[in-house]
Design a protein around this motif. Sequence first.
Motif, PDB file in Angstrom:
ATOM      1  N   MET A  75      59.255  39.862  51.157  1.00 30.16           N
ATOM      2  CA  MET A  75      58.172  39.051  51.658  1.00 30.16           C
ATOM      3  C   MET A  75      58.760  37.847  52.366  1.00 30.16           C
ATOM      4  N   GLY A  76      57.969  37.290  53.279  1.00 27.68           N
ATOM      5  CA  GLY A  76      58.402  36.108  54.000  1.00 27.68           C
ATOM      6  C   GLY A  76      57.822  36.090  55.396  1.00 27.68           C
ATOM      7  N   VAL A  77      58.175  35.050  56.124  1.00 29.20           N
ATOM      8  CA  VAL A  77      57.655  34.876  57.474  1.00 29.20           C
ATOM      9  C   VAL A  77      58.235  35.926  58.411  1.00 29.20           C
ATOM     10  N   SER A  78      57.603  36.080  59.543  1.00 29.21           N
ATOM     11  CA  SER A  78      58.101  37.006  60.554  1.00 29.21           C
ATOM     12  C   SER A  78      59.493  36.574  60.987  1.00 29.21           C
ATOM     13  N   GLY A  79      60.377  37.537  61.118  1.00 27.80           N
ATOM     14  CA  GLY A  79      61.741  37.254  61.536  1.00 27.80           C
ATOM     15  C   GLY A  79      62.715  37.041  60.394  1.00 27.80           C
ATOM     16  N   CYS A  80      62.232  37.094  59.139  1.00 30.75           N
ATOM     17  CA  CYS A  80      63.124  36.831  58.007  1.00 30.75           C
ATOM     18  C   CYS A  80      63.989  38.032  57.646  1.00 30.75           C
ATOM     19  N   GLY A  81      63.667  39.199  58.186  1.00 30.79           N
ATOM     20  CA  GLY A  81      64.486  40.387  57.915  1.00 30.79           C
ATOM     21  C   GLY A  81      63.864  41.390  56.971  1.00 30.79           C
ATOM     22  N   LYS A  82      62.553  41.317  56.788  1.00 31.22           N
ATOM     23  CA  LYS A  82      61.888  42.218  55.842  1.00 31.22           C
ATOM     24  C   LYS A  82      62.179  43.687  56.148  1.00 31.22           C
ATOM     25  N   SER A  83      62.072  44.073  57.401  1.00 28.40           N
ATOM     26  CA  SER A  83      62.277  45.481  57.759  1.00 28.40           C
ATOM     27  C   SER A  83      63.712  45.917  57.519  1.00 28.40           C
TER      28      SER A  83
ATOM     29  N   THR B 156      46.841  34.983  68.297  1.00 28.10           N
ATOM     30  CA  THR B 156      45.766  34.494  67.433  1.00 28.10           C
ATOM     31  C   THR B 156      46.126  34.777  65.974  1.00 28.10           C
ATOM     32  N   PRO B 157      46.185  33.746  65.137  1.00 27.48           N
ATOM     33  CA  PRO B 157      46.536  33.955  63.723  1.00 27.48           C
ATOM     34  C   PRO B 157      45.478  34.779  62.999  1.00 27.48           C
ATOM     35  N   LEU B 158      45.933  35.570  62.047  1.00 30.60           N
ATOM     36  CA  LEU B 158      45.011  36.327  61.206  1.00 30.60           C
ATOM     37  C   LEU B 158      44.403  35.404  60.159  1.00 30.60           C
ATOM     38  N   THR B 159      43.173  35.705  59.801  1.00 34.97           N
ATOM     39  CA  THR B 159      42.476  34.965  58.751  1.00 34.97           C
ATOM     40  C   THR B 159      42.594  35.734  57.434  1.00 34.97           C
ATOM     41  N   ASP B 160      42.182  35.095  56.356  1.00 36.59           N
ATOM     42  CA  ASP B 160      42.147  35.798  55.075  1.00 36.59           C
ATOM     43  C   ASP B 160      41.267  37.035  55.173  1.00 36.59           C
TER      44      ASP B 160
ATOM     45  N   ARG C 281      64.763  34.452  66.030  1.00 37.19           N
ATOM     46  CA  ARG C 281      64.781  35.894  65.751  1.00 37.19           C
ATOM     47  C   ARG C 281      63.565  36.585  66.364  1.00 37.19           C
ATOM     48  N   VAL C 282      62.383  35.990  66.211  1.00 33.53           N
ATOM     49  CA  VAL C 282      61.161  36.611  66.741  1.00 33.53           C
ATOM     50  C   VAL C 282      61.212  36.653  68.272  1.00 33.53           C
ATOM     51  N   GLN C 283      61.689  35.582  68.887  1.00 36.56           N
ATOM     52  CA  GLN C 283      61.799  35.553  70.348  1.00 36.56           C
ATOM     53  C   GLN C 283      62.798  36.582  70.854  1.00 36.56           C
ATOM     54  N   GLY C 284      63.809  36.888  70.053  1.00 36.21           N
ATOM     55  CA  GLY C 284      64.861  37.796  70.478  1.00 36.21           C
ATOM     56  C   GLY C 284      64.590  39.267  70.247  1.00 36.21           C
ATOM     57  N   ARG C 285      63.515  39.610  69.582  1.00 35.93           N
ATOM     58  CA  ARG C 285      63.266  41.031  69.332  1.00 35.93           C
ATOM     59  C   ARG C 285      62.276  41.587  70.346  1.00 35.93           C
ATOM     60  N   SER C 286      62.447  42.846  70.625  1.00 35.61           N
ATOM     61  CA  SER C 286      61.539  43.498  71.578  1.00 35.61           C
ATOM     62  C   SER C 286      60.823  44.646  70.880  1.00 35.61           C
ATOM     63  N   GLY C 287      59.681  44.996  71.424  1.00 40.24           N
ATOM     64  CA  GLY C 287      58.947  46.135  70.897  1.00 40.24           C
ATOM     65  C   GLY C 287      58.118  45.856  69.661  1.00 40.24           C
ATOM     66  N   HIS C 288      57.962  44.598  69.280  1.00 39.05           N
ATOM     67  CA  HIS C 288      57.140  44.272  68.114  1.00 39.05           C
ATOM     68  C   HIS C 288      55.907  43.517  68.582  1.00 39.05           C
ATOM     69  N   PHE C 289      54.783  43.769  67.939  1.00 36.30           N
ATOM     70  CA  PHE C 289      53.513  43.180  68.371  1.00 36.30           C
ATOM     71  C   PHE C 289      53.363  41.708  68.007  1.00 36.30           C
ATOM     72  N   PHE C 290      54.195  41.188  67.139  1.00 35.27           N
ATOM     73  CA  PHE C 290      54.016  39.819  66.656  1.00 35.27           C
ATOM     74  C   PHE C 290      54.445  38.815  67.720  1.00 35.27           C
ATOM     75  N   SER C 291      53.539  37.928  68.084  1.00 32.95           N
ATOM     76  CA  SER C 291      53.806  36.923  69.111  1.00 32.95           C
ATOM     77  C   SER C 291      54.610  35.753  68.531  1.00 32.95           C
ATOM     78  N   PRO C 292      55.652  35.313  69.253  1.00 34.15           N
ATOM     79  CA  PRO C 292      56.412  34.140  68.797  1.00 34.15           C
ATOM     80  C   PRO C 292      55.533  32.899  68.607  1.00 34.15           C
ATOM     81  N   GLU C 293      54.401  32.859  69.277  1.00 32.78           N
ATOM     82  CA  GLU C 293      53.476  31.727  69.147  1.00 32.78           C
ATOM     83  C   GLU C 293      52.946  31.584  67.715  1.00 32.78           C
ATOM     84  N   LEU C 294      53.067  32.631  66.919  1.00 33.06           N
ATOM     85  CA  LEU C 294      52.501  32.625  65.568  1.00 33.06           C
ATOM     86  C   LEU C 294      53.479  32.172  64.487  1.00 33.06           C
TER      87      LEU C 294
END
Length: 168
Positions: A1-9, A42-46, A110-123
Amino acid sequence: MGVSGCGKSSVGQSLAHALGWTLHEGDAYHAEESIRKMQSGTPLTDEDRSGWLDTLTRLLDSAIATPGPGVVLTCSALKRKYRDRLRDAGPSGTVGFVFLDLGYDTALQRVQGRSGHFFSPELVANQFATLERPEGEGTVLCVDATLPLTEIVQRTQSWLGRPHALTT
């Protein structure tokens, strides 16, 4: 678990391989609308996450109830209430978490440097604003996400001690 780019995958794949467990990527279970929101920054809500968490909890329940290898599930689980919902799977104490702790600048890079993922660096900033660190929750291993992958996997294997569902 953790923020995007932490290496979960990466950690999830390596750990599942090392343990001979099944891997489930939490991102694969997001609703199409949620993916579109994240792509647009756009951030996800609960509410957006509610059905997703239900699906992940059912997935863990099924894996825990089925004889065989354990399961590694990758997902952000940024808030305690999200982790508590995932803990509802199986008997008490069955679900554990590995928190891949990472600083904002490294996550953004890390998020800015990856390609092919739907997660926007803005988030990335929103993820840090949403993150409730899992301090004092029990069944959580906190690991520096900048450590070498092999060391993270080794620490996690040592921490496990017994097979159970694991969320990275």
